[in-house]
Write an enzyme that holds these catalytic residues in place. Structure first.
Site, short mmCIF file in Angstrom:
data_model
loop_
_atom_site.label_atom_id
_atom_site.label_comp_id
_atom_site.label_asym_id
_atom_site.label_seq_id
_atom_site.Cartn_x
_atom_site.Cartn_y
_atom_site.Cartn_z
N ASP A 1 -4.23 7.14 5.17
CA ASP A 1 -3.76 5.78 5.45
C ASP A 1 -4.55 5.19 6.61
O ASP A 1 -5.00 5.92 7.50
CB ASP A 1 -2.27 5.85 5.81
CG ASP A 1 -1.61 4.49 5.81
OD1 ASP A 1 -2.19 3.54 5.23
OD2 ASP A 1 -0.50 4.35 6.36
N GLU A 2 -4.72 3.86 6.62
CA GLU A 2 -5.36 3.13 7.74
C GLU A 2 -6.72 3.75 8.09
O GLU A 2 -7.00 4.03 9.26
CB GLU A 2 -4.44 3.16 8.98
CG GLU A 2 -3.02 2.68 8.73
CD GLU A 2 -2.89 1.18 8.70
OE1 GLU A 2 -3.91 0.49 8.54
OE2 GLU A 2 -1.76 0.68 8.82
N GLN B 1 -7.95 -5.47 9.55
CA GLN B 1 -6.89 -5.02 10.45
C GLN B 1 -7.34 -3.89 11.38
O GLN B 1 -6.51 -3.16 11.92
CB GLN B 1 -5.66 -4.57 9.64
CG GLN B 1 -4.99 -5.71 8.89
CD GLN B 1 -3.67 -5.31 8.30
OE1 GLN B 1 -2.68 -5.14 9.00
NE2 GLN B 1 -3.62 -5.15 6.98
N LYS C 1 0.83 -1.22 0.00
CA LYS C 1 0.00 0.00 0.00
C LYS C 1 0.85 1.26 0.00
O LYS C 1 0.50 2.24 -0.67
CB LYS C 1 -0.96 0.01 1.19
CG LYS C 1 -0.26 0.06 2.53
CD LYS C 1 -1.21 0.35 3.66
CE LYS C 1 -0.40 0.49 4.94
NZ LYS C 1 -1.14 0.99 6.05
N THR C 2 1.97 1.27 0.74
CA THR C 2 2.81 2.48 0.77
C THR C 2 3.39 2.76 -0.61
O THR C 2 3.47 3.92 -1.04
CB THR C 2 3.95 2.33 1.81
OG1 THR C 2 3.37 2.01 3.08
CG2 THR C 2 4.74 3.62 1.94
N ARG D 1 2.38 -10.53 10.22
CA ARG D 1 3.69 -9.86 10.34
C ARG D 1 4.79 -10.79 9.84
O ARG D 1 5.91 -10.34 9.58
CB ARG D 1 4.02 -9.51 11.81
CG ARG D 1 3.08 -8.57 12.56
CD ARG D 1 2.75 -7.32 11.80
NE ARG D 1 1.52 -7.50 11.03
CZ ARG D 1 1.15 -6.74 10.00
NH1 ARG D 1 1.93 -5.78 9.60
NH2 ARG D 1 0.02 -6.96 9.37
#
Length: 671
Positions: free
Chosen positions: A215-216, A246, A32-33, A603
């Protein structure tokens, strides 16, 4: 730039779409970044937008720094100048500084940290019950984040406890107004109120920030969502990035409902899914997908990877937490030796901070270096707060909490009786403590011996204020610290080692201030505004070759080749508060706990080891435990759980044997 050869087809679609509001559903590890930074670069290079017309909002300083660096790398020199990449709270500060007059604030208002807010609430509640004060503080925060006023809180209260909390909420707001101070929640609430009350101010910011990237978005609360909606305005030119799998911050007011609300508020919302995972092997993704399939879906998606099946996911039952910690330490030691890897390839993740202690002991015994995430940040250290109180007072002399900490740190011959008299006089005259201390009316109440140190203090503060706005930041700060005598005070009042540690931290802080002053061309007075919003802990620990010990919440956004999830048992994960009784557990709380484990699993890049304890120490006794219900939901291959090669041995004997074998192997290879 226009071809985006390093992006997959879904990522390219997300980068190129600019016909209206866009939601990128970005699964864990889906890049995503990369998408957001490429989109910013395209907006500037191909779509005619200036960098200063774009804002990208994140939840952490670390994410903002990474995004800013990657944007700069994608763009020609100077093209990213003026780009806003910051946290929600930093944007709120920027808005309120520029619009201070319209917001009814002085430009140099104070930002209270959590401890300052706690002290005010404790005073208003007139209690020493720490748990009660924390509950009140949390309730006030939830009310603010939900855009609930103290009047509305009072009107909707159904019992004495809620009614009392609402009254304290009202008085707390009044105290902050008197101090010309804001708490962290206000940094979002006040811009929202300002924009809703003054359309001309809102229009000015809508014209300035012509494209937003968020973001998020699943972690936004009601207030943050309202701020985004106001800034987006009728043009609605924004890209929101989120993942409903998430969302793990419901306890602090975040709501997944905001993802659903986006579709209702923007019927032409373009939804683009990123499902290819670039992080984890197939077996790890299979476990994650199987687990999260038990939660209801806002948007259907399934992560997949081209990285191959990878190592089996292991689930191991441990005797107790000491056995679990020792096993983890020896496993890390053995795997690192066998694979010739780094300690920083390994992370141990857990539900609560209290689980770290026994893990730390085990790692220390094996001489394994580690760093702790989710613990005390640099700015939470007492000595840094001491210095920051002085800086806050220079920035805003009406900041009463800063005044009290500064005038008593170090002690300077001003007793509690004098401070109580000052407080009573200030309250009577509706003044700040500093303003009251400067009035001749207060001076007349005290004899010369008691008034002299107060006059020396206020004169010194005024002199440093003048210098802080004009002279180089580092020189002013060091001169101030030398004059107030912190070094001598620490050396006199504490043992030598503790004092030296504190002084080294202050030296690090001074160096950081000097560096920021040179980079940003700011005075000490201007830099003081940043201090409440910037953490240094993650900057200091990122490059160490050390095992990462972290809560699941603090691990969000990170990745590691090898992950060990500990304490995956009923009462810990899901947490006791979310599942006291499986029959009556709130589905929403249980779903959030499941998402938390999903975050932990995703992770991991190459290997995942999950453990749970059959019993756990509680006071002097042991309490029997059950494996987490979530482990029954994860599809693990039958062969994955290792056979016990030494069933007759105790856990301690087995660990001693493993340790001996490891040492022999090292010795024979000359390691």
């Amino acid at each position: 730039m226009s071809e985006h050869h390093d992006l997959n087809s879904s990522q390219r679609e997300a980068v190129r779409y600019q016909d209206g509001p866009c939601l990128i559903l970005a699964g864990a590890g889906s890049g995503k970044t990369r998408v957001v930074t490429h989109k910013i670069a395209r907006l500037i290079q191909e779509c005619g937008l200036e960098a200063h017309n774009i804002a990208a909002l994140t939840f952490t300083n670390k994410a903002a720094r990474e995004m800013q660096a990657r944007c700069s790398a994608l763009l020609p020199d100077g093209a990213s100048r003026g780009l806003t990449v910051c946290t929600f709270h930093a944007l709120g500060v920027s808005i309120l500084r520029r619009e201070a007059v319209h917001a009814g604030l002085k430009p140099q208002f104070s930002i209270l940290d959590s401890d300052d807010a706690y002290a005010i609430i404790q005073d208003l509640a007139a209690t020493t019950d720490r748990a009660l004060v924390r509950r009140l503080q949390n309730q006030i925060s939830l009310w603010k984040n939900g855009l609930v006023t103290s009047e509305a809180a009072q009107a909707s209260s159904t019992d004495d406890a809620t009614s009392r909390a609402a009254r304290i909420f009202r008085d707390y707001n009044a105290t902050l107004a008197a101090y010309q101070a804001l708490d962290f929640d206000d940094l979002i609430v006040r811009p929202v109120e300002l924009f809703e009350q003054m359309p001309e101010v809102l229009y000015r910011w809508q014209s300035r920030l012509r494209y937003l990237l968020i973001d998020e978005v699943q972690d936004t609360n009601a207030c943050q969502y309202r701020l985004l909606k106001l800034l987006a305005g009728p043009r609605a030119m924004f890209t929101a990035v989120g993942d409903d799998d998430q969302g793990i911050y419901g306890w602090r007011g975040a709501t997944l409902e905001n993802l659903a609300q986006l579709q209702r508020d923007y019927p032409n919302l373009k939804v683009i899914k990123l499902e290819q995972n670039y992080r984890s092997s197939g077996r790890i993704l299979a476990a994650a997908n199987a687990l999260i399939a038990h939660n209801p879906k806002l948007f259907e998606k399934k992560l997949w990877s081209e990285l191959g099946p990878g190592e089996p996911v292991i689930v191991a039952a441990m005797n107790d937490e000491a056995h679990e910690a020792d096993s983890i330490a020896i496993r890390i030691s053995a795997l690192r030796f066998e694979r010739r890897g780094k300690y920083s390839d390994y992370a141990v993740l857990y539900r609560g901070n209290h689980q770290a202690r026994v893990l730390e002991q085990a790692l220390r015994r094996e001489r394994i270096p580690y760093v702790l995430s989710g613990g005390q940040s640099f700015f939470e250290r007492a000595e840094i707060k001491d210095v920051c109180a002085w800086l806050r007072l220079l920035a805003n002399e009406d900041d009463d909490p800063a005044f009290i900490r500064a005038i008593t740190t170090p002690k300077r011959g001003i007793g509690s009786a004098t401070l109580e008299a000052l407080g009573a006089y200030a309250a009577k005259r509706h003044l700040s403590l500093f303003a009251a201390a400067c009035e001749s009316g207060f001076s007349a109440q005290l004899d010369a011996r008691r008034i002299e140190p107060i006059e020396q203090f206020t004169t010194f503060v005024n002199r440093m204020q003048w210098r802080a706005a004009r002279e180089p930041a580092g020189i002013v700060l060091r001169d101030m610290l030398s004059a107030i005598g912190l070094e001598a005070w620490y050396l006199d009042s504490q043992d030598q080692r503790a004092a030296r540690d504190r002084l080294q931290n202050i030296e690090d802080f001074c160096g950081w201030i000097e560096q920021r002053a040179q980079q940003d061309g700011k005075t000490l007075a201007e830099l003081t505004q940043l201090v409440a919003l910037i953490g240094m802990l993650d900057e200091k620990s990122e490059d160490q070759d050390a095992v990462r010990l972290s809560t699941l919440h603090a691990a969000k956004g990170l990745e590691f080749p090898h992950v060990m999830l500990v304490g995956v048992e009923e009462g810990l994960l899901p947490h006791k508060g979310s599942a006291d009784d499986p029959a009556t557990a709130l589905p929403a709380r249980l779903e959030e706990e499941r998402r938390l484990l999903y975050v932990g699993i995703t992770r991991a890049q190459r290997s995942l080891h999950i453990s749970w304890c059959k019993k756990r120490k509680r006071a002097r006794d042991f309490e029997m435990r059950e494996r987490s219900r979530f482990l029954d939901e994860i599809e693990i291959e039958a062969s994955a759980a290792p056979e016990d090669p030494t069933p007759g041995l105790s856990p301690q004997s087995r660990l001693a044997g493993l340790r001996e074998l490891l040492n022999k192997t090292r010795a024979s290879s000359g390691s």
